[in-house]
Design a protein around this motif. Structure first.
Motif, PDB file in Angstrom:
ATOM      1  N   GLU A  58       5.858   0.169  -6.196  1.00 34.11           N
ATOM      2  CA  GLU A  58       5.510   0.391  -7.507  1.00 34.11           C
ATOM      3  C   GLU A  58       5.199  -0.999  -8.160  1.00 34.11           C
ATOM      4  OE1 GLU A  58       4.696   2.577  -9.643  1.00 34.11           O
ATOM      5  OE2 GLU A  58       5.614   4.385  -9.023  1.00 34.11           O
ATOM      6  N   ASP A  59       5.880  -2.286  -7.456  1.00 34.43           N
ATOM      7  CA  ASP A  59       5.582  -3.641  -8.111  1.00 34.43           C
ATOM      8  C   ASP A  59       4.340  -4.339  -7.500  1.00 34.43           C
ATOM      9  OD1 ASP A  59       8.042  -3.124  -9.387  1.00 34.43           O
ATOM     10  OD2 ASP A  59       9.235  -4.166  -7.762  1.00 34.43           O
ATOM     11  N   LEU A  60       3.663  -3.601  -6.793  1.00 32.63           N
ATOM     12  CA  LEU A  60       2.550  -4.034  -6.178  1.00 32.63           C
ATOM     13  C   LEU A  60       1.176  -4.381  -7.216  1.00 32.63           C
ATOM     14  CD1 LEU A  60       2.090  -2.082  -2.790  1.00 32.63           C
ATOM     15  CD2 LEU A  60       2.769  -4.460  -2.890  1.00 32.63           C
ATOM     16  N   ASP A  61       0.233  -5.110  -6.816  1.00 31.34           N
ATOM     17  CA  ASP A  61      -0.828  -5.328  -7.698  1.00 31.34           C
ATOM     18  C   ASP A  61      -1.453  -3.721  -7.943  1.00 31.34           C
ATOM     19  OD1 ASP A  61      -0.773  -7.856  -7.616  1.00 31.34           O
ATOM     20  OD2 ASP A  61      -2.516  -8.239  -6.414  1.00 31.34           O
ATOM     21  N   PHE A  62      -2.314  -3.867  -9.007  1.00 38.04           N
ATOM     22  CA  PHE A  62      -2.817  -2.538  -9.532  1.00 38.04           C
ATOM     23  C   PHE A  62      -3.473  -1.894  -8.449  1.00 38.04           C
ATOM     24  CE2 PHE A  62      -6.258   0.263 -11.489  1.00 38.04           C
ATOM     25  CZ  PHE A  62      -5.207   1.260 -11.824  1.00 38.04           C
ATOM     26  N   ASN A  63      -4.573  -2.687  -7.947  1.00 37.88           N
ATOM     27  CA  ASN A  63      -5.268  -2.154  -6.770  1.00 37.88           C
ATOM     28  C   ASN A  63      -4.657  -1.648  -5.539  1.00 37.88           C
ATOM     29  OD1 ASN A  63      -7.331  -2.773  -8.602  1.00 37.88           O
ATOM     30  ND2 ASN A  63      -8.043  -4.708  -7.489  1.00 37.88           N
ATOM     31  N   ASP A  64      -3.628  -2.412  -5.031  1.00 36.62           N
ATOM     32  CA  ASP A  64      -2.912  -2.120  -3.917  1.00 36.62           C
ATOM     33  C   ASP A  64      -1.964  -0.670  -4.250  1.00 36.62           C
ATOM     34  OD1 ASP A  64      -3.779  -4.029  -2.512  1.00 36.62           O
ATOM     35  OD2 ASP A  64      -2.048  -5.497  -3.137  1.00 36.62           O
ATOM     36  N   ARG A  65      -1.702  -0.585  -5.553  1.00 36.43           N
ATOM     37  CA  ARG A  65      -1.024   0.740  -5.841  1.00 36.43           C
ATOM     38  C   ARG A  65      -1.883   2.025  -5.687  1.00 36.43           C
ATOM     39  NH1 ARG A  65       1.193   1.772 -10.674  1.00 36.43           N
ATOM     40  NH2 ARG A  65       0.322  -0.065 -11.751  1.00 36.43           N
TER      41      ARG A  65
END
Ligand code: ADP
Length: 544
Positions: free
Chosen positions: A344-351
């Motif tokens: 959940e803490d990843l960058d938006f694109n990685d999420r």
């Protein structure tokens, strides 16, 4: 082995509604009705009407094991039928009204349904097919006296239950007894019946609420767009009762504006459905420039959730997307795409990358990948093979269909899903494609889902589908069939350029064809089979 010394009570569906009626008695249930207007009551009132209906069914002569069919939208009477039919030990056979007449005739006769309850919307359909349905003895219109069609012999739901007692002591029987029957949409051959038991249904509900816990609970509500006639609305009638979650039934109105309106009016906190439904809702959200007040999550399943759809829900409207994968034969839940805290803490694109995968298995489902010789493949996110599954809410065969049963299971009793997939060491499942939708090009496989996902990143596309077209040298080559977004005019060259930046050369579609709309199958998904039929005479550019 030393036996444990604990009680062994049967897991029965009737216990779920007794529980909800008592513990969550004041929690509301809302329905958009076929007659017009909104119907509201509580779990406790629902439980009473379910008892009345169950008593009425017994009075009609419905016996344990009898199949009782429903042909209805998502509404409170359909919900009552679920519980009353299974509660008395009979089998609730939900029928998809979008089936072809031949399939319809086949499954009613194959299931040997003794009664049919239907919404008045479907009267013309019933009239047309009645003569072919040999086993049905009772036809019941799911309405009140005031809205009864004038048809001799037709029974009225409200008149039937009116004199019955609202008290019932449910019969107790083995939890392995059949409770519900749902036929697959029959994309290959005749539809096949998944016969759920009380035990599998209750366990599936427990599995669902433990895996999608953010969706459930008293004070939360879910609007099931996924129909009660398709895999028990992904188990929602049961999982909601266990958790005291309100259900908001949309009735026959499933277009974007109607869904938006109902979600807003009832402050739906979640909604579940297939991607095609969300296209309609997103168009309405775009028009209004906002989401329906209160909407927190959507669960997208049934086919791959396109990445741009996930992005739009999450980024523009703050709606959490959960992807689910499963199938009729699995009750249906197999995997769910919620993220772990670190993810959940990843960058938006990685999420979004992660959410575009099909998620991790729910408790109670085991996954196995095999190659063409049946050898087990590693879960390394590299090897892809056919996905097999095992668990207590997965079919052990098809109803009255030995041939299909023996083809479905491997020698160790695992069920073959017909999906090609990869599994990562952290448990994330990626569905590469359905076996029959993979494009076989020059000895390599092209995932139609990958190409579709890449193309959908073009804002000028409303929807698209990739099919394999026969080619004398390459076996098949992919072709992209696309629908333009309203007011947009994307060109073939633009799409080619976009895909070129995302895919390997040999994966690029040989052609992009724009169409007005894509054929939608009975479960609301794009029907690749119908699309392939439509393009049987089509010639690839290099063969013209
Ligand atoms: P039917 O087979 O009747 O169309 P099902 O709902 O049983 O209906 O379809 C199950 C199939 O749908 C799966 O085997 C898989 O191919 C596809 N499917 C379901 N959910 C997803 C998903 N999230 N991503 C990709 N494919 C999916």
């Amino acid at each position: 082995m030393l036996a444990g010394m604990m009680m062994n009570r049967p897991l029965l569906i009737s216990n779920l509604i007794d529980f909800a009626g008592e513990v969550y008695g004041t929690i509301p249930m809302v329905s958009q009705t076929v007659e017009g207007g909104i119907h509201r009551y509580t779990y406790s009132e629902s439980r009473k009407r379910i008892a009345k209906l169950a008593n009425a069914l017994i009075a009609m002569g419905i016996k344990p094991g009898d199949r009782v069919a429903t042909l209805a939208w998502n509404g409170y009477r359909h919900f009552e039928l679920y519980y009353a039919i299974s509660g008395i030990g009979a089998v609730c056979h939900t029928i998809n009204p979008r089936l072809s007449p031949e399939q319809f005739i086949y499954i009613v006769n194959h299931a040997e349904d003794t009664a049919l309850f239907f919404d008045t919307t479907f009267l013309p359909l019933v009239d047309k097919l009645k003569a072919h349905w040999k086993p049905i003895k009772h036809y019941v219109a799911m309405t009140d006296k005031a809205h009864m069609p004038d048809v001799p012999g037709l029974l009225c739901y409200e008149t039937l239950i009116e004199p019955a007692s609202d008290q019932i002591v449910w019969p107790e029987f083995a939890e392995t007894a059949a409770a519900a029957l749902c036929y697959t949409s029959g994309t290959t051959g005749d539809p096949k019946g998944a016969l759920y038991s009380h035990r599998s249904t209750v366990l599936h509900a427990l599995y669902s609420v433990s895996s999608i816990n953010m969706a459930f609970g008293a004070g939360r509500s879910i609007l099931p767009v996924v129909p009660l006639f398709h895999v028990n609305a992904w188990g929602l009638p049961y999982s909601s009762a266990i958790t005291g979650t309100s259900l908001i039934f949309p009735g026959p109105r499933l277009d974007g504006p109607s869904l938006f309106e109902l979600m807003e009016l009832e402050h739906a906190s979640g909604s579940w459905g297939v991607p095609t439904v969300w296209m309609g809702l997103l168009a309405e959200m775009k028009k209004r420039g906002r989401k329906p007040v209160g909407l927190k999550h959507v669960l997208i399943g049934g086919s791959a959730a396109p990445k741009p759809m996930i992005e739009t829900f999450e980024k523009e409207y703050g709606v959490t997307v959960i992807q689910g994968w499963g199938m009729t034969e699995m009750s249906p839940l197999g995997t769910v795409g919620h993220l772990l805290p670190a993810e959940e803490d990843l960058d938006f694109n990685d999420r979004v990358e992660l959410k575009a995968k099909q998620g991790r298995r729910v408790y109670g489902v085991e996954l196995k990948l095999v190659d063409e010789e049946g050898n087990k493949l590693p879960h390394d996110d590299i090897a892809s093979g056919e996905l097999f599954v095992r668990g207590n809410a997965i079919v052990s065969g098809y109803f009255k269909n030995e041939g299909a049963t023996s083809r479905a299971l491997d020698k160790d009793g695992w069920f073959g899903t017909g999906d090609v997939a990869r599994v990562a060491p952290n448990g994330m499942l990626t569905i590469v494609d359905r076996t029959k939708d993979l494009v076989k090009s020059g000895g390599e496989w092209i995932s139609s889902i990958d190409v579709e996902n890449a193309a959908m990143a073009h804002p000028g596309l409303a929807n698209c589908a990739v099919i394999g077209i026969p080619h004398p040298k390459w076996t098949e080559r992919p072709v992209l069939v696309a629908v333009k977004a309203p007011g947009a005019n994307p060109t073939k060259e633009e799409i080619d350029k976009l895909l070129d930046s995302k895919l390997a050369k040999w994966q690029l579609p040989d052609d992009v064809i724009f169409v007005e709309s894509l054929p939608i199958g009975p479960t609301g998904k794009v029907s690749k089979r119908d699309l392939r039929t439509k393009f049987t005479d089509y010639k690839l550019p290099d063969l013209k």
